[in-house]
Design a protein around this motif. Structure first.
Motif, PDB file in Angstrom:
ATOM      1  N   ALA A  52       0.830  -1.207   0.000  1.00  0.00           N
ATOM      2  CA  ALA A  52       0.000   0.000   0.000  1.00  0.00           C
ATOM      3  C   ALA A  52       0.866   1.259   0.000  1.00  0.00           C
ATOM      4  CB  ALA A  52      -0.931   0.000   1.219  1.00  0.00           C
ATOM      5  N   CYS A  53       1.933   1.267   0.793  1.00  0.00           N
ATOM      6  CA  CYS A  53       2.839   2.421   0.834  1.00  0.00           C
ATOM      7  C   CYS A  53       3.492   2.641  -0.525  1.00  0.00           C
ATOM      8  CB  CYS A  53       3.900   2.227   1.915  1.00  0.00           C
ATOM      9  SG  CYS A  53       3.262   2.362   3.603  1.00  0.00           S
ATOM     10  N   TRP A  54       3.891   1.553  -1.151  1.00  0.00           N
ATOM     11  CA  TRP A  54       4.524   1.676  -2.467  1.00  0.00           C
ATOM     12  C   TRP A  54       3.547   2.230  -3.486  1.00  0.00           C
ATOM     13  CZ3 TRP A  54       3.497  -0.772  -7.179  1.00  0.00           C
ATOM     14  CH2 TRP A  54       4.459  -0.550  -8.177  1.00  0.00           C
ATOM     15  N   LEU A  55       2.293   1.727  -3.455  1.00  0.00           N
ATOM     16  CA  LEU A  55       1.292   2.200  -4.403  1.00  0.00           C
ATOM     17  C   LEU A  55       1.001   3.683  -4.218  1.00  0.00           C
ATOM     18  CD1 LEU A  55      -1.276  -0.754  -4.373  1.00  0.00           C
ATOM     19  CD2 LEU A  55       0.220  -0.100  -6.256  1.00  0.00           C
ATOM     20  N   VAL A  56       0.914   4.117  -2.945  1.00  0.00           N
ATOM     21  CA  VAL A  56       0.519   5.498  -2.657  1.00  0.00           C
ATOM     22  C   VAL A  56       1.663   6.478  -2.839  1.00  0.00           C
ATOM     23  CG1 VAL A  56      -0.300   7.065  -0.840  1.00  0.00           C
ATOM     24  CG2 VAL A  56      -1.352   4.809  -1.114  1.00  0.00           C
ATOM     25  N   TYR A  57       2.858   6.114  -2.370  1.00  0.00           N
ATOM     26  CA  TYR A  57       3.949   7.082  -2.300  1.00  0.00           C
ATOM     27  C   TYR A  57       5.012   6.941  -3.385  1.00  0.00           C
ATOM     28  CZ  TYR A  57       2.093   8.347   2.263  1.00  0.00           C
ATOM     29  OH  TYR A  57       1.267   8.780   3.280  1.00  0.00           O
ATOM     30  N   PHE A  58       5.046   5.828  -4.089  1.00  0.00           N
ATOM     31  CA  PHE A  58       6.161   5.631  -5.021  1.00  0.00           C
ATOM     32  C   PHE A  58       5.725   5.235  -6.433  1.00  0.00           C
ATOM     33  CE2 PHE A  58       7.790   4.875  -0.753  1.00  0.00           C
ATOM     34  CZ  PHE A  58       8.880   5.734  -0.729  1.00  0.00           C
TER      35      PHE A  58
ATOM     36  N   LEU B 265      -1.520   5.972  -8.321  1.00  0.00           N
ATOM     37  CA  LEU B 265      -2.275   7.103  -7.795  1.00  0.00           C
ATOM     38  C   LEU B 265      -1.556   8.399  -8.159  1.00  0.00           C
ATOM     39  CD1 LEU B 265      -3.299   5.704  -4.291  1.00  0.00           C
ATOM     40  CD2 LEU B 265      -4.647   5.732  -6.393  1.00  0.00           C
ATOM     41  N   GLY B 266      -1.109   8.489  -9.400  1.00  0.00           N
ATOM     42  CA  GLY B 266      -0.357   9.648  -9.847  1.00  0.00           C
ATOM     43  C   GLY B 266      -1.248  10.813 -10.252  1.00  0.00           C
TER      44      GLY B 266
ATOM     45  N   ARG C 184       2.594  25.116 -12.566  1.00  0.00           N
ATOM     46  CA  ARG C 184       3.515  24.094 -13.075  1.00  0.00           C
ATOM     47  C   ARG C 184       3.429  22.809 -12.239  1.00  0.00           C
ATOM     48  NH1 ARG C 184       7.144  28.279 -12.599  1.00  0.00           N
ATOM     49  NH2 ARG C 184       8.601  27.014 -11.389  1.00  0.00           N
ATOM     50  N   VAL C 185       2.243  22.280 -12.119  1.00  0.00           N
ATOM     51  CA  VAL C 185       2.034  21.048 -11.355  1.00  0.00           C
ATOM     52  C   VAL C 185       2.631  19.871 -12.135  1.00  0.00           C
ATOM     53  CG1 VAL C 185       0.340  19.491 -10.340  1.00  0.00           C
ATOM     54  CG2 VAL C 185      -0.060  21.971 -10.315  1.00  0.00           C
ATOM     55  N   PRO C 186       3.572  19.127 -11.551  1.00  0.00           N
ATOM     56  CA  PRO C 186       4.165  17.989 -12.262  1.00  0.00           C
ATOM     57  C   PRO C 186       3.168  16.838 -12.378  1.00  0.00           C
ATOM     58  CG  PRO C 186       5.010  18.103 -10.022  1.00  0.00           C
ATOM     59  CD  PRO C 186       4.178  19.338 -10.225  1.00  0.00           C
ATOM     60  N   LEU C 187       2.953  16.369 -13.589  1.00  0.00           N
ATOM     61  CA  LEU C 187       2.006  15.279 -13.825  1.00  0.00           C
ATOM     62  C   LEU C 187       2.715  13.932 -13.757  1.00  0.00           C
ATOM     63  CD1 LEU C 187      -0.042  16.770 -16.811  1.00  0.00           C
ATOM     64  CD2 LEU C 187      -0.578  16.853 -14.369  1.00  0.00           C
ATOM     65  N   GLY C 188       1.969  12.933 -13.360  1.00  0.00           N
ATOM     66  CA  GLY C 188       2.482  11.565 -13.367  1.00  0.00           C
ATOM     67  C   GLY C 188       3.039  11.083 -12.047  1.00  0.00           C
ATOM     68  N   GLY C 189       3.574  11.975 -11.234  1.00  0.00           N
ATOM     69  CA  GLY C 189       4.158  11.569  -9.964  1.00  0.00           C
ATOM     70  C   GLY C 189       3.100  11.207  -8.942  1.00  0.00           C
ATOM     71  N   PRO C 190       3.495  10.517  -7.867  1.00  0.00           N
ATOM     72  CA  PRO C 190       2.533  10.133  -6.825  1.00  0.00           C
ATOM     73  C   PRO C 190       1.815  11.341  -6.243  1.00  0.00           C
ATOM     74  CG  PRO C 190       4.610   8.976  -6.526  1.00  0.00           C
ATOM     75  CD  PRO C 190       4.854  10.021  -7.573  1.00  0.00           C
ATOM     76  N   LEU C 191       0.521  11.250  -6.131  1.00  0.00           N
ATOM     77  CA  LEU C 191      -0.293  12.360  -5.639  1.00  0.00           C
ATOM     78  C   LEU C 191       0.080  12.763  -4.217  1.00  0.00           C
ATOM     79  CD1 LEU C 191      -2.782  14.027  -6.671  1.00  0.00           C
ATOM     80  CD2 LEU C 191      -4.206  12.455  -5.369  1.00  0.00           C
TER      81      LEU C 191
ATOM     82  N   ARG D 176      -2.047  39.258  -8.778  1.00  0.00           N
ATOM     83  CA  ARG D 176      -3.480  39.430  -8.562  1.00  0.00           C
ATOM     84  C   ARG D 176      -4.041  38.395  -7.595  1.00  0.00           C
ATOM     85  NH1 ARG D 176      -7.636  42.151 -11.138  1.00  0.00           N
ATOM     86  NH2 ARG D 176      -6.229  42.929 -12.739  1.00  0.00           N
ATOM     87  N   VAL D 177      -3.322  37.307  -7.367  1.00  0.00           N
ATOM     88  CA  VAL D 177      -3.794  36.250  -6.478  1.00  0.00           C
ATOM     89  C   VAL D 177      -3.473  36.623  -5.031  1.00  0.00           C
ATOM     90  CG1 VAL D 177      -3.574  33.828  -5.823  1.00  0.00           C
ATOM     91  CG2 VAL D 177      -3.563  34.481  -8.244  1.00  0.00           C
ATOM     92  N   ALA D 178      -4.511  36.694  -4.209  1.00  0.00           N
ATOM     93  CA  ALA D 178      -4.314  36.979  -2.783  1.00  0.00           C
ATOM     94  C   ALA D 178      -4.040  35.694  -2.010  1.00  0.00           C
ATOM     95  CB  ALA D 178      -5.543  37.673  -2.200  1.00  0.00           C
ATOM     96  N   GLN D 179      -4.760  34.636  -2.352  1.00  0.00           N
ATOM     97  CA  GLN D 179      -4.585  33.344  -1.680  1.00  0.00           C
ATOM     98  C   GLN D 179      -4.794  32.233  -2.694  1.00  0.00           C
ATOM     99  OE1 GLN D 179      -7.348  33.089   1.594  1.00  0.00           O
ATOM    100  NE2 GLN D 179      -6.333  34.663   2.803  1.00  0.00           N
ATOM    101  N   VAL D 180      -4.130  31.118  -2.452  1.00  0.00           N
ATOM    102  CA  VAL D 180      -4.357  29.930  -3.264  1.00  0.00           C
ATOM    103  C   VAL D 180      -4.307  28.720  -2.345  1.00  0.00           C
ATOM    104  CG1 VAL D 180      -1.907  29.851  -3.909  1.00  0.00           C
ATOM    105  CG2 VAL D 180      -3.558  28.486  -5.180  1.00  0.00           C
ATOM    106  N   ARG D 181      -5.332  27.904  -2.415  1.00  0.00           N
ATOM    107  CA  ARG D 181      -5.391  26.686  -1.621  1.00  0.00           C
ATOM    108  C   ARG D 181      -5.145  25.506  -2.545  1.00  0.00           C
ATOM    109  NH1 ARG D 181     -10.688  24.221   1.564  1.00  0.00           N
ATOM    110  NH2 ARG D 181      -9.669  22.340   2.331  1.00  0.00           N
ATOM    111  N   VAL D 182      -4.140  24.705  -2.203  1.00  0.00           N
ATOM    112  CA  VAL D 182      -3.787  23.540  -3.008  1.00  0.00           C
ATOM    113  C   VAL D 182      -4.188  22.286  -2.234  1.00  0.00           C
ATOM    114  CG1 VAL D 182      -1.949  22.332  -4.243  1.00  0.00           C
ATOM    115  CG2 VAL D 182      -1.826  24.815  -3.949  1.00  0.00           C
ATOM    116  N   SER D 183      -5.028  21.458  -2.825  1.00  0.00           N
ATOM    117  CA  SER D 183      -5.460  20.223  -2.178  1.00  0.00           C
ATOM    118  C   SER D 183      -5.414  19.084  -3.185  1.00  0.00           C
ATOM    119  CB  SER D 183      -6.882  20.366  -1.609  1.00  0.00           C
ATOM    120  OG  SER D 183      -7.805  20.674  -2.641  1.00  0.00           O
ATOM    121  N   THR D 184      -5.414  17.869  -2.662  1.00  0.00           N
ATOM    122  CA  THR D 184      -5.387  16.682  -3.517  1.00  0.00           C
ATOM    123  C   THR D 184      -6.649  15.874  -3.303  1.00  0.00           C
ATOM    124  OG1 THR D 184      -4.158  15.435  -1.834  1.00  0.00           O
ATOM    125  CG2 THR D 184      -2.873  16.564  -3.527  1.00  0.00           C
TER     126      THR D 184
END
Length: 261
Positions: free
Chosen positions: A48-54, A58-59, A81-88, A106-114
């Motif tokens: 599970a760790c390998w699937l999720v993190y490596f 789940l890219g 410039r979000v890198p595609l393909g890597g583990p989420l 112009r951006v005051a705030q940006v929230r990044v979530s997965t």
């Protein structure tokens, strides 16, 4: 006559021999079972760790942008410039956020979530202009409520007061104490204090000196504001005075306001 109960009782095992009854076999099997179960759980956890993190199972495959108004999603994506393909789950969301803020003033705030299994979401909050400062070259620089200058264009947006410097003789004489930058900042504080209904009807904030600022309303009336001090009180008093029709509203002394028809 011998005691039958005593004769029927099993003989105790010798002291030097461990007890080896049916329970011992069950105990040995239970230990083996725990060992096998532990090995299986470890293998599952490792997988599970390998699937999720490596792995790329789940890219990152999709980047969704929301919250934009003036900006376009394409501009945000180019800045992020979000890198595609890597583990989420190994995505550096802090770096993405920093790139957007640095590239897009112009951006005051940006929230990044997965969002499993494959999506990155960027929630944008754009700055809102409370004033437009007319520069020497005729361009207008937009300023938000925190004093950040975030965009420049050939015209002020509708409903945004324009800050104009028209220094009087006292204002020019006091430039050593109140330079133009400080005067502009004071005028921005005035626009920030205005209720939305008053701000949209304010064409310009004209600065003659630090103690002599005035609002020019869309309908042609003038508001004598004075200095940027006690702005909140002046705004409340002005909102009440505007219920009466007049050509000049004086809130320089908010505890003793006046109007002239």
């Amino acid at each position: 006559m011998p005691d039958r109960a005593a004769a029927a009782a099993p003989a105790a095992p010798p002291a030097d021999r461990p007890w080896a009854g049916p329970g011992a076999a069950r105990l040995r099997l239970s230990r083996r079972g725990f060992a096998v179960l532990g090995a299986l759980l470890a293998a599952l956890l490792g997988t599970a760790c390998w699937l999720v993190y490596f792995s790329s199972v789940l890219g990152v495959r999709t980047v969704a942008v929301s919250g934009t108004s003036v900006l376009t999603p394409a501009q945000v994506l180019a800045a992020a410039r979000v890198p595609l393909g890597g583990p989420l789950e190994r995505l550096d969301t802090g770096a993405i956020r920093a790139r957007v803020l640095n590239a897009l003033p112009r951006v005051a705030q940006v929230r990044v979530s997965t969002d499993l299994p494959h999506t990155v979401r960027l929630r944008i909050t754009e700055r809102v202009a409370v004033a437009a400062v007319r520069d020497d070259d005729g361009q207008y620089t937009l300023v938000d409520a925190t004093g950040v200058r975030f965009a420049t264009g050939p015209a002020a947006p509708a409903g945004v007061p324009v800050v104009e410097l028209a220094l009087s003789a006292p204002g020019k004489a006091a430039l050593a104490d109140f330079p133009e930058a400080a005067l502009v900042d004071g005028a921005v504080l005035v626009t920030k204090a205005l209720p939305p209904s008053v701000a949209k009807d304010t064409r310009a904030v004209v600065v003659h000196s630090y103690d002599d600022m005035e609002l020019q309303l869309v309908g042609g009336a003038t508001v004598l504001w004075g200095s940027p001090e006690r702005d909140a009180r002046k705004a409340v008093v002005l909102a009440a005075l505007l219920k009466q029709k007049a050509t000049t509203y004086d809130v320089t002394a908010p505890d003793d306001p006046a109007l002239r028809s």
